[in-house]
Write a protein that holds these residues in place. Sequence first.
Motif, mmCIF file in Angstrom:
data_model
loop_
_atom_site.group_PDB
_atom_site.id
_atom_site.type_symbol
_atom_site.label_atom_id
_atom_site.label_comp_id
_atom_site.label_asym_id
_atom_site.label_seq_id
_atom_site.Cartn_x
_atom_site.Cartn_y
_atom_site.Cartn_z
ATOM 1 N N GLY A 110 53.329 30.203 37.354
ATOM 2 C CA GLY A 110 51.980 29.651 37.243
ATOM 3 C C GLY A 110 51.018 30.602 36.536
ATOM 4 O O GLY A 110 50.011 30.163 35.977
ATOM 5 N N ASN A 111 51.327 31.895 36.521
ATOM 6 C CA ASN A 111 50.470 32.860 35.810
ATOM 7 C C ASN A 111 50.522 32.666 34.299
ATOM 8 O O ASN A 111 49.711 33.248 33.589
ATOM 9 C CB ASN A 111 50.886 34.305 36.137
ATOM 10 N N ARG A 112 51.461 31.847 33.824
ATOM 11 C CA ARG A 112 51.520 31.571 32.378
ATOM 12 C C ARG A 112 50.492 30.519 31.974
ATOM 13 O O ARG A 112 50.285 30.288 30.784
ATOM 14 C CB ARG A 112 52.931 31.120 31.998
ATOM 15 N N TRP A 114 46.569 29.372 31.672
ATOM 16 C CA TRP A 114 45.270 30.052 31.591
ATOM 17 C C TRP A 114 44.550 29.908 32.928
ATOM 18 O O TRP A 114 44.373 28.791 33.421
ATOM 19 C CB TRP A 114 44.411 29.407 30.507
ATOM 20 N N HIS A 115 44.116 31.019 33.480
ATOM 21 C CA HIS A 115 43.458 30.955 34.789
ATOM 22 C C HIS A 115 42.516 32.139 34.982
ATOM 23 O O HIS A 115 42.467 33.062 34.170
ATOM 24 C CB HIS A 115 44.505 30.931 35.909
ATOM 25 N N THR A 116 41.807 32.076 36.088
ATOM 26 C CA THR A 116 40.987 33.193 36.512
ATOM 27 C C THR A 116 41.301 33.404 37.991
ATOM 28 O O THR A 116 41.523 32.438 38.728
ATOM 29 C CB THR A 116 39.496 32.932 36.179
ATOM 30 N N ASP A 117 41.415 34.665 38.431
ATOM 31 C CA ASP A 117 42.052 34.941 39.716
ATOM 32 C C ASP A 117 41.229 34.445 40.903
ATOM 33 O O ASP A 117 40.023 34.694 40.996
ATOM 34 C CB ASP A 117 42.335 36.439 39.868
ATOM 35 N N ALA A 118 41.973 33.759 41.810
ATOM 36 C CA ALA A 118 41.427 33.319 43.098
ATOM 37 C C ALA A 118 40.215 32.396 42.961
ATOM 38 O O ALA A 118 39.373 32.336 43.854
ATOM 39 C CB ALA A 118 41.091 34.522 43.997
ATOM 40 N N ILE A 255 41.202 46.278 33.576
ATOM 41 C CA ILE A 255 40.254 45.644 34.504
ATOM 42 C C ILE A 255 39.617 44.474 33.772
ATOM 43 O O ILE A 255 39.168 44.638 32.627
ATOM 44 C CB ILE A 255 39.134 46.617 34.934
ATOM 45 N N TRP A 256 39.619 43.305 34.397
ATOM 46 C CA TRP A 256 38.915 42.171 33.780
ATOM 47 C C TRP A 256 37.959 41.543 34.775
ATOM 48 O O TRP A 256 38.145 41.626 35.983
ATOM 49 C CB TRP A 256 39.893 41.140 33.212
ATOM 50 N N ASP A 257 36.921 40.937 34.222
ATOM 51 C CA ASP A 257 35.909 40.262 35.016
ATOM 52 C C ASP A 257 36.306 38.791 35.106
ATOM 53 O O ASP A 257 36.213 38.053 34.117
ATOM 54 C CB ASP A 257 34.541 40.435 34.343
ATOM 55 N N MET A 262 39.300 34.201 31.126
ATOM 56 C CA MET A 262 40.558 33.654 31.647
ATOM 57 C C MET A 262 41.663 34.555 31.118
ATOM 58 O O MET A 262 41.476 35.296 30.161
ATOM 59 C CB MET A 262 40.801 32.224 31.166
ATOM 60 N N HIS A 263 42.832 34.465 31.746
ATOM 61 C CA HIS A 263 43.988 35.223 31.262
ATOM 62 C C HIS A 263 45.253 34.436 31.545
ATOM 63 O O HIS A 263 45.249 33.490 32.349
ATOM 64 C CB HIS A 263 44.033 36.606 31.908
ATOM 65 N N ARG A 264 46.323 34.830 30.854
ATOM 66 C CA ARG A 264 47.625 34.233 31.142
ATOM 67 C C ARG A 264 48.724 35.212 30.761
ATOM 68 O O ARG A 264 48.585 36.020 29.834
ATOM 69 C CB ARG A 264 47.821 32.911 30.395
ATOM 70 N N ARG A 278 51.000 46.112 39.591
ATOM 71 C CA ARG A 278 50.288 45.887 40.860
ATOM 72 C C ARG A 278 48.861 45.492 40.522
ATOM 73 O O ARG A 278 48.252 46.092 39.642
ATOM 74 C CB ARG A 278 50.194 47.161 41.673
ATOM 75 N N ARG A 279 48.363 44.536 41.295
ATOM 76 C CA ARG A 279 47.003 44.069 41.030
ATOM 77 C C ARG A 279 46.135 44.181 42.270
ATOM 78 O O ARG A 279 46.536 43.746 43.350
ATOM 79 C CB ARG A 279 47.024 42.618 40.563
ATOM 80 N N VAL A 280 44.956 44.737 42.090
ATOM 81 C CA VAL A 280 43.944 44.745 43.150
ATOM 82 C C VAL A 280 42.743 43.965 42.604
ATOM 83 O O VAL A 280 42.323 44.174 41.468
ATOM 84 C CB VAL A 280 43.548 46.188 43.530
HETATM 85 MN MN MN Z 1 46.019 36.213 37.268
#
Ligand code: MN
Length: 286
Positions: A110-112, A114-118, A255-257, A262-264, A278-280
């Motif tokens: 699903g990370n493929r 385009w999305h923005t986290d949470a 680091i992205w805002d 969006m990212h993929r 690892r992602r925080v």
């Molecule tokens: Mn993501």
Amino acid sequence: MGLTFKKLHPHFVGEASPIELRRVHDPETLAAIRAGMDEYAVCVFRDQPFTDDEHLGFAQRLDGALHTKLGSAAIQKNRFGNEALGDISNLGADGEILKSDDRRRAYSLGNRLWHTDASFQDPPGRYSMLHAKVIPPAGADTEYADMRAAWDALPAATRAQIDGLRVHHSIAYSRQTLGFDFSKDEEEALKGAIHPLVRTIPRSGRRTLYVASHASRIIDWPVPEGRLMLRDLMEHATQRQFVYRHSWRVGDLVIWDNRCTMHRATPFEDARYRRELRRVTTLDML
Ligand code: MN
Ligand code: OGA
């Protein structure tokens, strides 16, 4: 201490001059990084020798409380026993590469999209900080789209039409578009959230679109019209002129805002090579 950024794309993305973030505690440098985020929305820091604890500590110093409801918790127990430490890898609990029919692999595909986290949570994610540990020999770049530049480029009539609308975001919706089904219990844990379609980033004052694969419908609009508008906006925002493609090196911290990008993920030979990051993510508290 003279932190500077080199712009990597006509609209956004700054690559920082050499700096060891795990040693950064002073308010001036932290403020300079935040100012970089306000300007570039995506910042690239090379050669970061973070341990997991240093990564978690830096994220809190930079931006406060950490997000622990990243969606995957409903699917699998975190490999590191800490829900704030996102496991962005193709590995199972035993550290072995996941089989191509593994449900956890299907979920992470699903990370493929385009999305923005949470964005399917409230509060959603603000800054995501992704650290590269193991990178495959080819592929697996991450793409980013500047949603502020996308907003700026919309016709005035479209901006007037969509300003003030609210959108429902659901990870069950976005994963279902790939044929991934959640159990009743999982769906119960992932009800989704409602956010404005157009946002203003507080410090910079920049306006931005806030859409994602998770965006399931526009509240107060008939579902088909809303979905068509969301598709048009996603298509508009991901035109090549708004997109930066990051080729990972081991040690990179990006680091992205999430409020204004969006990212993929992009494909790689994931049955053959390991990829481990690892992602925080911090909480987007007002
Ligand atoms: Mn993501
Ligand atoms: C993430 C994400 C994309 C990638 O970490 O939030 O979407 O390329 N990653 O791994």
